[in-house]
Design a protein around this motif. Structure first.
Motif, short mmCIF file in Angstrom:
data_model
loop_
_atom_site.label_atom_id
_atom_site.label_comp_id
_atom_site.label_asym_id
_atom_site.label_seq_id
_atom_site.Cartn_x
_atom_site.Cartn_y
_atom_site.Cartn_z
N SER A 9 1.24 -1.43 -0.20
CA SER A 9 -0.24 0.10 0.28
C SER A 9 0.30 0.96 0.06
O SER A 9 0.83 2.42 -0.59
CB SER A 9 -1.13 0.24 0.96
N ASN A 10 1.70 1.14 0.90
CA ASN A 10 2.46 1.92 0.53
C ASN A 10 3.46 2.93 -0.04
O ASN A 10 4.01 3.91 -1.03
CB ASN A 10 4.04 2.18 2.38
N ALA A 11 4.07 1.17 -1.29
CA ALA A 11 4.28 1.67 -2.65
C ALA A 11 3.79 2.44 -3.71
O ALA A 11 3.93 2.82 -4.42
CB ALA A 11 5.37 0.81 -2.78
N PHE A 12 2.24 2.03 -3.06
CA PHE A 12 1.36 2.44 -4.33
C PHE A 12 1.33 4.36 -4.28
O PHE A 12 1.12 4.51 -5.06
CB PHE A 12 0.16 1.68 -4.65
N GLN A 13 1.21 4.38 -2.87
CA GLN A 13 0.56 6.01 -2.76
C GLN A 13 2.20 6.77 -3.09
O GLN A 13 2.15 7.86 -3.28
CB GLN A 13 0.81 5.77 -1.16
N ALA A 14 3.19 5.89 -2.59
CA ALA A 14 4.51 6.66 -3.03
C ALA A 14 4.13 6.47 -4.76
O ALA A 14 4.45 7.90 -5.81
CB ALA A 14 5.74 6.05 -2.75
N PHE A 15 3.84 5.44 -5.43
CA PHE A 15 3.64 6.28 -6.77
C PHE A 15 2.81 6.73 -7.25
O PHE A 15 2.87 7.64 -8.52
CB PHE A 15 3.65 4.49 -7.67
N GLY A 16 1.90 7.24 -7.06
CA GLY A 16 0.65 8.04 -6.89
C GLY A 16 1.42 9.06 -6.75
O GLY A 16 1.16 10.27 -7.54
N TRP A 17 1.87 9.71 -5.65
CA TRP A 17 3.25 11.51 -5.06
C TRP A 17 3.31 11.43 -6.19
O TRP A 17 3.82 12.32 -6.80
CB TRP A 17 3.83 10.99 -3.90
N ALA A 18 4.72 9.71 -7.05
CA ALA A 18 5.26 10.65 -8.38
C ALA A 18 5.17 11.01 -9.48
O ALA A 18 5.72 11.56 -10.53
CB ALA A 18 6.66 9.21 -7.94
N ALA A 43 -4.56 3.04 -2.33
CA ALA A 43 -3.50 4.40 -1.85
C ALA A 43 -3.11 4.74 -2.77
O ALA A 43 -2.18 5.81 -2.50
CB ALA A 43 -2.43 2.98 -1.26
N PHE A 44 -2.88 4.17 -4.65
CA PHE A 44 -2.78 5.26 -5.32
C PHE A 44 -2.60 6.31 -5.21
O PHE A 44 -2.35 7.90 -6.22
CB PHE A 44 -2.69 4.31 -6.23
N ALA A 45 -4.53 6.72 -5.30
CA ALA A 45 -5.80 7.63 -5.05
C ALA A 45 -5.40 8.56 -4.28
O ALA A 45 -4.83 9.93 -4.42
CB ALA A 45 -6.53 7.58 -5.43
N ALA A 46 -4.92 8.07 -3.19
CA ALA A 46 -4.57 9.08 -1.91
C ALA A 46 -2.96 9.25 -1.87
O ALA A 46 -2.59 10.95 -1.43
CB ALA A 46 -4.82 7.93 -0.78
N GLY A 47 -2.00 8.66 -3.05
CA GLY A 47 -0.66 9.19 -2.72
C GLY A 47 -1.07 10.88 -3.98
O GLY A 47 -0.48 11.79 -3.62
N ILE A 48 -2.62 10.74 -4.90
CA ILE A 48 -2.35 11.52 -5.90
C ILE A 48 -2.82 12.36 -4.73
O ILE A 48 -2.49 14.25 -5.05
CB ILE A 48 -3.44 11.24 -6.60
N ASN A 49 -3.86 12.82 -4.08
CA ASN A 49 -4.71 13.42 -3.67
C ASN A 49 -3.39 14.11 -2.62
O ASN A 49 -3.89 15.09 -2.14
CB ASN A 49 -5.82 12.86 -2.72
N ALA A 50 -2.74 13.36 -1.62
CA ALA A 50 -1.48 14.37 -1.10
C ALA A 50 -0.93 15.07 -1.87
O ALA A 50 -0.82 15.99 -1.16
CB ALA A 50 -0.98 13.20 -0.24
N TYR A 51 -0.90 14.32 -2.88
CA TYR A 51 0.61 15.22 -3.53
C TYR A 51 -0.21 16.66 -3.71
O TYR A 51 0.18 17.89 -3.86
CB TYR A 51 0.83 15.00 -4.61
#
Length: 698
Positions: free
Chosen positions: A57-66, A127-135
């Protein structure tokens, strides 16, 4: 001189970055195991994110951010289109896109697919979506105001984007449905797999080389993802949360667009408010949707969209008492992202094929190689089981009034054209059918239904095959060199007929044109003189009538050949020569003076050209002015991999790994492209830290 000065400055900057990064790496080498276990993104000096996730999950979140940091504006715009609300967000220019997406049922099906994901993978999408939103929350000032309306992003948006890209762009797109032939408008690629028997080091090698448009949903994003159970490097299309072309320490794969037919249009005979099917009248399932369109004053105008569903699929057009319905494979197979994820986690051929056998990926050739020395070509796809007709028959509009033409099942994995470890020791695909993947022929067309794939071998495939066929022991450096070949197979095939014909029949202009072609190096390098003239001639000929010997599957590497009408060929040469000379002042204008690479503020001479000419380094160009052209598609992501210990790899993302305004990585790899080189792939933590540009901790 300005280019050389800039190149020197960039090299000096990278040297400084390397020294600073090396010092930082020595310091970071002392970090505790707890710090190593934390989730982080290490950005290297080419803007490649190396993601270390303490769990999936953390990897997907970071990938969304990236992806947001590199392509935030583009990603949000693509997600808005996948919702079918782009016209609501940005105006009438997106109305046709929304109609296509909504008629195809993309948003509704994405919601259904989301509920059908395994709980673990659903959490990864979230988690990927969460990374997008967090960025977006932290760096909203770096995003265009007009795309922020898409926020927040949800897991189902990720699936909607995937669905639009895979099924309603690659499998079928609106232009094809509107009447363009099925085999046209298809993006392309090159892929090679070389077995130990043909490798100079005795190690298998893989060449990944997709050719896609240099814009929009076709852009590649290069990355490394490391988490428990995975350490994969490769690329994906912007907005997709997993790597779709990748390798790890033990294996790798690439994709090419295959000669796959996963859609059909059916003609329905309308009766009253329904349509005729098996001598009965069936009713449409009708839904009326409201498409909101943003006006110039900011107000919204509602436009109704009536979607009619037949047993075949949605109606895409109606005229003169008839309707056209569209049928597309794979709408009931929501697991492609998890399949790709598990392909990247696989450690051997058996595990890899176990993932492939799910058949969640609707199309694409799979070209594979591994550390154990295995190579494989799979004609992957959800191929409909059809009761009648050959490949050509299914390229037309199909009668929709009978169940005899309605396919409902797909071929199982065991039915698909496939070869593992061929006698030749090599495999190639350049969007040609599977029958020409290697020689001697390893996959025989007669063993498969005639509707699975056509029979042909174009000049790019012949060039690809020739380079592999003629080298008994291929080194890694030779593979990289071959990848950059701009030699025109068509020129090698036809100039021995065209030049004598021009000298025999031609005018003074034709004689001068023949002289230029005689001394041309038959390549499309930046300094090649004669390539512009020859390409202009090839663009004007009728390919179905030019050759005296058409392509023959018994002589696949030496046909087509000969001029059917030398007089007409010379007349065409004279006409294009007059135009070239008038436009450029010379018949031997250099290729790179006319064909350019333009990304951001960079404008460099191109090498490479149309695959139709038999060029392996394929580029497609569009007019940039009255007399100049710029690359708009072709060589995009490249990876050359040797499965040695450790793995040796080089790569390039031609246009750079970012589109976000202000990023230093917009077009920063273009100069490497111009020099026909690849850059080293940094996969080990210490070498990444030695080339570190930025670090993000989560």
């Amino acid at each position: 001189m300005g280019y050389l000065h800039n190149a020197f400055r960039k090299k000096s900057f990278r040297l400084l970055s390397f020294v600073v990064g090396l010092v930082f790496a020595l310091v970071m080498g002392c970090q505790t195991s707890a710090q190593v276990a934390s989730t982080e993104i290490l950005w290297d000096t080419y803007g490649i994110p190396h993601i270390y996730g303490k769990n999936g999950s953390n990897a997907f979140q970071a990938f969304g951010w990236a992806q947001m940091q590199s392509h935030g504006n583009l990603l949000l715009r693509l997600y808005g289109q996948a919702r079918g609300r782009a016209a609501e967000y940005w105006g009438e220019e997106y109305l046709e896109s929304d109609r296509w997406v909504l008629t195809a049922g993309v948003p509704e099906r994405a919601r259904s697919w989301y509920s059908l994901q395994s709980p673990t993978f659903r959490s990864y999408l979230d988690a990927f979506a969460a990374g997008i939103n967090a960025y977006a929350r932290e760096h909203g000032d770096k995003l265009d105001d007009e795309v922020e309306v898409v926020l927040p992003v949800k897991g189902e948006d990720v699936l909607a984007h995937l669905h639009r890209v895979l099924h309603f762009t690659f499998v079928v797109n609106p232009e094809q449905v509107a009447g363009v032939a099925k085999e046209e408008s298809k993006p392309g690629s090159n892929g090679w797999a070389i077995a130990p028997s043909r490798s100079a080091t005795g190690k298998a090698m893989l060449l990944a080389n997709p050719h896609l448009p240099w814009s929009d949903l076709f852009l590649w994003y290069e990355a490394q993802i490391t988490a428990p159970g995975i350490n994969a490097y490769g690329a994906t299309l912007v907005g997709i949360p997993v790597l779709t072309i990748a390798f790890n320490d033990n294996l790798g794969w690439t994709h090419t667009v295959n000669t796959f037919d996963g859609w059909d249009t059916y003609e329905l005979k309308l009766v009253d408010k329904g349509y005729r099917f098996d001598n009965k009248v069936r009713s449409f399932e009708t839904t009326t949707l409201s498409v909101k369109v943003k006006q110039k004053d900011g107000s919204l105008l509602d436009q109704p969209l009536v979607v009619k569903q037949s047993i075949h699929g949605p109606v895409v057009s109606e005229k003169d008492g008839k309707a056209i319905a569209l049928r597309v494979v794979g709408l009931d197979r929501p697991g492609v992202l998890e399949q790709w994820w598990d392909m990247a986690r696989s450690q051997n051929l058996k595990q890899f094929e176990t993932a492939l056998q799910r058949l969640q990926l609707p199309m694409f050739t799979v070209m594979y190689a591994d550390r154990d020395g295995h190579i494989m070509h799979l004609f992957n796809g959800q191929v409909p089981i059809r009761k009648k007709g050959d490949f050509e028959y299914w390229q037309g509009i199909i009668p929709g009034d009978t169940s005899k033409t309605l396919w409902t099942k797909i071929h199982p994995y065991k039915d698909l054209p496939r070869i593992v470890d061929p006698q030749s020791g090599w495999l190639q695909n350049t969007n040609d059918p599977p029958w020409t993947t290697t020689f001697p022929t390893a996959i025989k067309a007669d063993d498969y239904p005639s509707y699975i794939a056509p029979r042909f071998m174009d000049f790019r495939a012949q060039r690809s095959t020739r380079m592999l066929f003629e080298d008994d022991k291929i080194t890694f450096d030779e593979m990289v060199e071959y990848k950059h070949s701009t030699r025109m197979e068509l020129a090698d095939r036809i100039l021995d007929d065209l030049i004598p014909a021009a000298r025999k029949q031609g005018s003074e202009l034709a004689l001068r044109a023949a002289e230029v072609l005689e001394f041309w190096d038959r390549q499309a390098n930046a300094d090649s003189k004669g390539a512009v003239l020859f390409a202009a001639w090839a663009e004007q000929i009728d390919w179905d009538k030019t050759f005296s010997k058409p392509w023959n599957e018994n002589f696949p590497l030496t046909t087509p050949d000969g001029l059917a009408d030398p007089k007409s060929a010379v007349a065409t040469l004279e006409a294009v020569a007059a135009k070239v000379e008038k436009t450029y002042g010379s018949l031997d204008v250099a290729w790179g003076d006319v064909f350019r690479l333009v990304v951001s503020n960079k404008n460099l001479p191109a090498n490479g050209g149309s695959g139709n000419l038999g060029i392996f380094r394929a580029l497609d160009f569009a007019p940039a002015s009255e007399d100049r052209f710029q690359a708009v598609a072709g060589d995009s992501f490249v990876a050359a991999i040797e499965f040695s210990q450790p793995v040796r790899a080089m790569a390039l993302t031609s246009y750079g790994n970012a589109t976000q305004p202000g990023s230093p990585h917009v077009g920063d790899q273009l100069a490497i492209f111009v020099n026909k080189q690849l850059r080293p792939v940094w996969r080990e933590r210490q070498e990444i830290l030695a080339h570190l540009e930025e670090r993000k901790m989560f």
